[in-house]
Design a protein around this motif. Structure first.
Motif, short mmCIF file in Angstrom:
data_model
loop_
_atom_site.label_atom_id
_atom_site.label_comp_id
_atom_site.label_asym_id
_atom_site.label_seq_id
_atom_site.Cartn_x
_atom_site.Cartn_y
_atom_site.Cartn_z
N VAL A 139 0.78 -1.15 0.02
CA VAL A 139 -0.04 -0.06 0.03
C VAL A 139 0.90 1.27 0.11
CG1 VAL A 139 -1.78 1.31 1.09
CG2 VAL A 139 -1.81 -1.23 1.36
N CYS A 169 -1.91 -1.32 -3.94
CA CYS A 169 -3.03 -0.40 -3.64
C CYS A 169 -2.24 1.15 -3.60
CB CYS A 169 -4.20 -0.55 -2.40
SG CYS A 169 -5.30 0.74 -2.65
N LEU A 171 -2.73 5.12 -2.94
CA LEU A 171 -3.72 6.08 -2.67
C LEU A 171 -3.12 7.44 -2.43
CD1 LEU A 171 -4.85 4.14 0.77
CD2 LEU A 171 -6.05 4.33 -1.45
N VAL A 194 -4.75 0.65 7.62
CA VAL A 194 -4.12 -0.38 6.61
C VAL A 194 -3.18 -1.39 7.68
CG1 VAL A 194 -2.29 -0.37 4.97
CG2 VAL A 194 -3.95 1.35 4.83
N ILE A 208 -9.34 -0.53 -0.95
CA ILE A 208 -8.01 -1.22 -0.90
C ILE A 208 -8.23 -2.58 -1.26
CG2 ILE A 208 -5.74 -2.14 0.66
CD1 ILE A 208 -6.40 0.35 2.26
N SER A 211 -8.45 -3.13 -4.66
CA SER A 211 -7.62 -2.82 -5.54
C SER A 211 -6.45 -3.93 -5.67
CB SER A 211 -6.63 -1.52 -4.81
OG SER A 211 -5.54 -1.35 -5.73
N ALA A 226 -10.59 5.41 0.94
CA ALA A 226 -10.59 4.49 1.89
C ALA A 226 -10.75 4.90 3.19
CB ALA A 226 -8.82 4.26 1.84
#
Length: 232
Positions: A139, A169, A171, A194, A208, A211, A226
């Motif tokens: 992430v 993912c 962001l 997360v 997430i 993704s 998110a």
């Protein structure tokens, strides 16, 4: 490596990696502002994982800089993981890194202990290796007002990592800066969500999870999607 909380037996571990600079052979100073910047993240993760037998630690660097092909911070991250394995055994481990620490976390993401990497405004220069991240969850959170590390390079890294077999993912933090001072509370809370989601202590925000299941380019998603989905 510095251990902030241990557990017997441990269920998993989280290691935090602070930022640094491109070049610098001297050790981090006593007043280490990049390290201080990670304190709110450490406190938030510690609160969210309390009582779940999660080991918490920090990677300690021998040098302030990445230093080109020496990749000092990346080597320190790998050494810390080897040290952790001796202390805890083969526990699933998450790496959470900011800026140069994000690069170091991604560099060390292929270590056998690592199951996931969270990069905060990570330094992802063009051509950075990605094949070792296959099978890991990654992430990447980056502010669109960052003038130190390039969010476009982060999005490109995410696309390449997904093509290499990582679950990714990306962001976008609208208005977010490199120091993570703008919208600081959202940086802290989303990172914590997360981490707990990747540890299996709670659900991942649906954006997430979707993704991770996707295919093709890892297009960046607004971080508010998110946050809102997670109830923030």
């Amino acid at each position: 490596m510095s251990i902030d909380r241990t557990a017997q037996p441990p269920r998993a571990a989280v290691l935090l990696l602070h930022g640094g600079r491109a070049d610098g052979l001297e050790p981090p100073s006593g007043l280490n502002l990049p390290g201080v910047r990670m304190h709110p993240f450490a406190r938030a993760v510690a609160r969210a994982t309390a009582g779940h037998d999660i080991v918490l630690g920090r990677v300690r660097y021998g040098h302030r800089g990445w230093n080109g092909t020496r990749a000092d911070a990346g080597r320190d991250a790998l050494s810390a993981l080897d040290e952790l394995a001796l202390l805890t055994g083969p526990v699933p481990t998450l790496l959470v890194g900011h800026s140069m620490g994000g690069r170091a976390a991604l560099h060390a993401g292929g270590h056998p202990l690592v199951t996931g990497v969270v990069g905060l405004a990570p330094w992802c220069p063009e051509g950075e290796p990605v094949d070792h991240l296959a099978g890991r969850r990654v992430v990447l959170l980056h502010g669109d007002r960052d003038r130190v590390t390039d969010p476009q390079e982060t999005w490109a890294f995410a696309t390449r990592a997904r093509a290499a077999g990582a679950e990714v993912c990306a962001l976008r933090m609208a208005g977010g800066d490199h120091a993570m001072l703008r919208r600081a509370g959202e940086w802290h809370s989303l990172t914590t969500r997360v981490v707990t989601g990747l540890l299996g202590l709670g659900p991942l925000p649906p954006v997430i999870a979707r993704s991770f299941e996707g295919a093709g380019a890892a297009e960046p998603t607004d971080a508010t999607d998110a946050t809102d989905a997670a109830g923030g």
